[in-house]
Design a protein around this motif. Structure first.
Motif, PDB file in Angstrom:
ATOM      1  N   ARG A 174       6.074   4.890   3.538  1.00  0.00           N
ATOM      2  CA  ARG A 174       5.499   5.118   4.863  1.00  0.00           C
ATOM      3  C   ARG A 174       5.863   3.965   5.791  1.00  0.00           C
ATOM      4  NH1 ARG A 174      -0.449   5.824   4.316  1.00  0.00           N
ATOM      5  NH2 ARG A 174       0.202   7.868   3.590  1.00  0.00           N
ATOM      6  N   ASP A 199      -1.349  13.314   6.284  1.00  0.00           N
ATOM      7  CA  ASP A 199      -2.550  12.590   5.822  1.00  0.00           C
ATOM      8  C   ASP A 199      -2.886  11.439   6.760  1.00  0.00           C
ATOM      9  OD1 ASP A 199      -0.548  10.806   5.317  1.00  0.00           O
ATOM     10  OD2 ASP A 199      -1.019  10.490   3.206  1.00  0.00           O
ATOM     11  N   GLU A 209       0.830  -1.207   0.000  1.00  0.00           N
ATOM     12  CA  GLU A 209       0.000   0.000   0.000  1.00  0.00           C
ATOM     13  C   GLU A 209       0.868   1.262   0.000  1.00  0.00           C
ATOM     14  OE1 GLU A 209      -3.236  -0.404   2.807  1.00  0.00           O
ATOM     15  OE2 GLU A 209      -3.490   1.774   2.804  1.00  0.00           O
ATOM     16  N   GLY A 227      -1.601   8.773   7.463  1.00  0.00           N
ATOM     17  CA  GLY A 227      -0.818   7.581   7.118  1.00  0.00           C
ATOM     18  C   GLY A 227      -1.444   6.284   7.587  1.00  0.00           C
ATOM     19  N   ILE A 228      -2.757   6.225   7.576  1.00  0.00           N
ATOM     20  CA  ILE A 228      -3.427   5.000   8.018  1.00  0.00           C
ATOM     21  C   ILE A 228      -3.558   4.045   6.827  1.00  0.00           C
ATOM     22  CG2 ILE A 228      -5.511   4.053   9.101  1.00  0.00           C
ATOM     23  CD1 ILE A 228      -3.851   6.019  10.839  1.00  0.00           C
ATOM     24  N   TYR A 229      -3.229   2.785   7.056  1.00  0.00           N
ATOM     25  CA  TYR A 229      -3.323   1.790   5.980  1.00  0.00           C
ATOM     26  C   TYR A 229      -4.768   1.316   5.809  1.00  0.00           C
ATOM     27  CZ  TYR A 229       1.731   1.494   6.295  1.00  0.00           C
ATOM     28  OH  TYR A 229       3.053   1.779   6.297  1.00  0.00           O
TER      29      TYR A 229
END
Lengths: 289, 249
Positions: A178, B102, A174, B104-106
């Motif tokens: 990050r 943002d 994804e 950064g949550i998956y």
């Protein structure tokens, strides 16, 4: 009704080849950011490897189902360690060109050794003939190939959803940058994931050997359809790759049944339609760059 | 910018041990220079903000410290150790926690997976899941939800809880209050004060200067990629109008 089920089965069987290979292509793209152009040639090596394993080593189809993907896993590891890794820090185009070059070399080496004509491979004993299912006579091998592809996709899905490795692969697929910024050791999984992706393409090749014409060029058309599969599913979406693999298989099968001249065109019409309605693909988020 | 040393830039009374020291940091995007000799310091348990208008270089500073922007010169130290050449992954493992703008949550990970994905880098400092759920009860309630099914405020809480679970000693928080309802911003402020109490340092990029003045000990004002002023929170609050005018905010 009978022919509808037969075409569906046929679609699921060839869709299984696409799904397996696209799954490999998706995890490689996700974790490494590499569009692996050599995936078609790995599929071809899986099929050719199955024929050669029987002809030169007396290895049965059942043994090839295990051995050939394992050999291709090792080949993938060597390819990543020896070549792909060195270009990872550069523009992704470099690895795209590299894997394109690898394809040309592999295809030519296979042609040089085994020629350009089709290499026959009989359907393995026990999977020949028809099987009666719900009052219908269906080709046993197609039922087997469809079931095994679904089974492998489900097994990979379980690994991705239930294990820590799977969690890391999903996260890295994804958003690789990050994930690194969160201290996740993505680099540790790059080599095994590349090998695994190649092994899946190889497994698709093994399954295809008894039903397709096994030639050095069989991967060329396959990779083009595979790219369409990945685009339809959504670049960077693992689930999308699998789902689109089966969808494309079904479109191809029904196309061959009702409009054989347009069977392949239909796949690209579908791709264009999906891109028009949802440019990120059916299951893509569009966040992966 | 006037030539001043770091200690001269700091208000009186701030003499704690520096956790993060950034010296002469310059950054480029291609030919364009985004940061010019930025120097700053964050001490143990301090909350420091980077304030400035859009394009001032706040997020670039944070991304450079995290190791996500590599076209830089200058020096970055964590606990006295030079980390300038380290990758983002190694900086995270050294104790820098990243909370992106943002969140950064998956999307493909549940709340619980989002929390447990990063490795624990300091067992003594790491918040246990019990402690996290005590401070962020909504994360416990929604632990099996996909991360992106949370509201903006809940995602911000998850993004801040994640590095605490790792045991990060230095949090880099990009626009914590952006796009959130006032009541949620107040909650985020409480959480930052709680984090500070536990001895974790925070470098916060913030456009909302009112929010910044409620949580921070010190502020660095950035304009056109340079630190133009460094001041304590009391002075910041007393000169708020003048600073807002000066920064064009």
């Amino acid at each position: 009704m009978g022919s509808f089920i037969q075409y569906t089965l046929q679609g699921l069987a060839s869709g299984g080849f696409y799904a397996l290979a696209a799954l490999g292509l998706a995890v490689i793209f996700g974790v490494l950011g590499v569009v692996n152009f050599s995936h078609g040639s790995m599929y071809m090596l899986g099929a050719v490897g199955t024929v050669v394993a029987l002809d030169e080593f007396g290895l049965s189809f059942w043994a090839s189902l295990i051995v050939v993907p394992l050999v291709l896993f090792v080949f993938g590891v060597l390819l990543e360690r020896g070549l792909v890794r060195w270009l990872l820090k550069l523009d992704p185009l470099y690895n795209f060109l590299l894997t394109f070059g690898v394809t040309l070399v592999i295809v030519d080496l296979v042609k040089r050794r085994y020629g350009s004509s089709g290499m026959p491979y009989d359907t393995p004993a026990g999977l020949r003939g028809q099987i009666a299912l719900g009052g219908l006579e269906l080709p046993t091998y197609q039922v087997f190939a469809a079931l095994l592809s679904v089974l492998v996709c489900v097994a990979v899905w379980v690994i991705l959803v239930k294990t820590r490795v799977g969690m890391i692969v999903r996260a890295a697929t994804e958003e690789p940058d990050r994930s690194r910024a969160l201290g996740v050791n993505v680099a540790m999984w790059v080599t095994p994931v590349f090998g695994f992706g190649i092994a899946l393409a190889g497994l698709a090749g093994v399954l295809a050997a008894p039903t397709r014409s096994v030639t050095a060029d069989m991967g060329t058309n396959f990779i083009i359809i595979l790219f369409a599969v990945v685009v339809i599913g959504g670049l960077g979406s693992i689930f999308g790759a699998v789902a689109a693999g089966f969808i494309v298989g079904l479109v191809e099968a029904f196309g061959q049944a009702y409009a054989p001249a347009y069977a392949q065109v239909l796949i690209f019409v579908l791709m264009a339609g999906v891109l028009l309605v949802k440019p990120t693909g059916l299951f893509g988020s569009g966040e992966h760059s | 910018m006037p030539e001043t040393t770091l200690s001269e830039q700091l208000p009186a009374g701030q003499t704690g041990t520096p956790v993060l020291e950034v010296s002469d940091l310059s950054a480029w995007y291609g030919e364009a220079q985004a940061l010019r000799n930025v120097s700053l310091e964050v001490r143990v348990g301090e909350v420091v903000t980077l304030v400035g208008r859009n394009g001032a270089g706040k997020s670039t500073t944070l991304r450079s410290v995290m190791g996500l922007h590599r076209h830089i010169s200058g020096n970055i130290r964590l606990d006295g150790q030079d980390i300038t050449s380290r990758t983002a992954e190694r900086r995270a493992r050294a104790g820098i926690g990243w909370v992106p703008d943002d969140r950064g949550i998956y999307a493909s990970l549940t709340v619980m997976e989002n929390l447990t994905l990063p490795p624990v880098v300091d067992r003594d400092a790491a918040w246990s899941l019990e402690r996290i759920f005590e401070h962020f009860p909504v994360l416990h309630t929604r632990r099996n939800f996909p991360g992106t099914k949370l509201s903006g405020g809940e995602q911000q809480m998850l993004a801040m809880a994640r590095p605490l679970r790792m045991g990060a000693k230095m949090l880099l928080v990009d626009e914590a209050s952006e796009g959130l309802a006032p009541v949620i911003v107040t909650q985020i402020g409480d959480i930052i004060r709680e984090i500070k109490k536990s001895g974790v340092s925070v470098l916060l990029v913030e456009q909302n200067v009112n929010f910044a003045s409620t949580v921070a000990d010190r502020h660095y004002l950035l304009a056109e990629g340079e630190v133009v002023e460094s001041l304590g929170n009391d002075e910041f609050q007393s000169r708020l109008e003048e600073l807002l005018h000066h920064l064009g905010m």
